[in-house]
Design an enzyme around this catalytic site. Structure first.
Site, PDB file in Angstrom:
ATOM      1  N   SER A   8       0.789  -1.240   0.000  1.00 34.23           N
ATOM      2  CA  SER A   8       0.000   0.000   0.000  1.00 34.23           C
ATOM      3  C   SER A   8       0.815   1.281   0.000  1.00 34.23           C
ATOM      4  CB  SER A   8      -0.961   0.005   1.195  1.00 34.23           C
ATOM      5  OG  SER A   8      -2.032  -0.879   0.973  1.00 34.23           O
TER       6      SER A   8
ATOM      7  N   ARG B 282       2.850   6.524   5.227  1.00 28.10           N
ATOM      8  CA  ARG B 282       1.964   5.585   4.535  1.00 28.10           C
ATOM      9  C   ARG B 282       2.568   4.200   4.667  1.00 28.10           C
ATOM     10  NH1 ARG B 282      -1.451   3.023   3.080  1.00 28.10           N
ATOM     11  NH2 ARG B 282      -2.538   4.293   4.589  1.00 28.10           N
ATOM     12  N   SER B 283       1.782   3.250   5.124  1.00 32.22           N
ATOM     13  CA  SER B 283       2.275   1.899   5.355  1.00 32.22           C
ATOM     14  C   SER B 283       1.679   0.919   4.357  1.00 32.22           C
ATOM     15  CB  SER B 283       1.925   1.452   6.783  1.00 32.22           C
ATOM     16  OG  SER B 283       0.513   1.452   6.956  1.00 32.22           O
ATOM     17  N   GLY B 284       2.140  -0.336   4.434  1.00 39.78           N
ATOM     18  CA  GLY B 284       1.614  -1.369   3.560  1.00 39.78           C
ATOM     19  C   GLY B 284       1.908  -2.749   4.111  1.00 39.78           C
TER      20      GLY B 284
END
EC number: 3.5.2.6
Length: 288
Positions: free
Chosen positions: A65, A229-231
């Site tokens: 993501s 922003r992570s994923g």
């Protein structure tokens, strides 16, 4: 935010940080790699002086993501070029819903603006919202072409949600390198890829992220700010890209990617926390 914008014109040439400065960080990353039987990549870029350090910075990792920042930057860029209206609406259809869509699943049968779709995907990681954005910007190919246009020769997007999160070892699709994505974030937030107004908007979306409280935010030094922003994905993929800064510290861009591990999500999250703490200590120890 004022401090962050004050550095928008300061993008010096990248210079490699002394190995001794990040010696402890490297030792910590290596120890975590061994303990989790994982592959880890880390990149750190100081926007004030261009100082750069990485560990496996040129290896490929699943984007997961973290691609959402790029997709929304592409939307903002296209809006500047008059190719798309961010206030235009898209009807939300039940057939378009994909897994993990906490915002969009409650709005089936309604319409959402592209701007609101970006807010949803950037702050909650809503996957259907991300696909709405991808459809508006030319799909994965449109995103990849945009990356090439701004000089990122490594990062690529090939599929949409949720398939892009597969994360198979050796699969080049939907991957980046820690070094490449750090440079790309630098161009988005401090370079000429976006107007100052859209730099502020992208930053705001990242600052208001609601799903990363247990990652770098949990060990952020007192008085510091973060936009991130992570994923997460298959085969142990876990990642975060972030910009951190304070009143006395110019923005630092950090990217951390984990892959090919059987570690639990909690263990992967803890790995990111430990790596982040080690990185932050490099900068806070300088001011002690």
């Amino acid at each position: 935010m004022k401090f962050l914008l004050a550095f928008s014109l300061l993008i010096p040439s990248v210079v490699f940080a002394s190995s001794s400065k990040f010696q402890q960080v490297e030792q910590d990353v290596k120890a975590i790699e061994v303990s989790l039987s994982a592959r880890i990549g880390v990149s750190v870029l100081d926007t004030q002086n261009g100082e750069y350090w990485d560990y496996n910075g040129n290896q490929r990792f699943p984007l997961t993501s973290t691609f959402k920042t790029i997709a929304c930057a592409k939307l903002l860029y296209d809006a500047e070029q008059g190719k798309v209206n961010p206030n235009s609406t898209v009807e939300i259809k039940k057939a378009d819903l994909v897994t993990y869509s906490p915002v969009i699943e409650k709005q089936v049968g309604q319409a959402i603006t592209l701007d609101d779709a970006c807010f949803a995907t950037m702050t909650t990681s809503d996957n259907t919202a991300a696909n709405i954005i991808l459809s508006a910007v030319g799909g994965p190919k449109g995103v990849t072409d945009f990356l090439r246009q701004i000089g990122d020769k490594e990062t690529r997007l090939d599929r949409i949600e949720p398939d892009l999160n597969e994360g198979k070892l050796g699969d080049l699709r939907d991957t980046t390198t820690p070094k490449a994505i750090a440079s790309t974030l630098n161009k988005f937030l401090f370079g000429s890829a976006l107007s100052e107004m859209n730099q502020k908007k992208l930053e705001s979306w990242m600052v208001n992220n609601q799903v990363t409280g247990n990652l770098l935010r949990s060990v952020l030094p007192a008085g510091w700010n973060i936009a991130d922003r992570s994923g997460a994905g298959g085969f142990g993929a876990r990642s975060i890209t972030a910009v951190v800064w304070s009143e006395h510290q110019a923005p630092i861009i950090v990217s951390i990617y984990l892959a090919q591990t059987q570690a639990s999500m909690a263990e992967r999250n803890d790995a990111i926390v430990k790596i982040g703490h080690s990185i932050f200590d490099v900068y806070t120890s300088q001011s002690r």
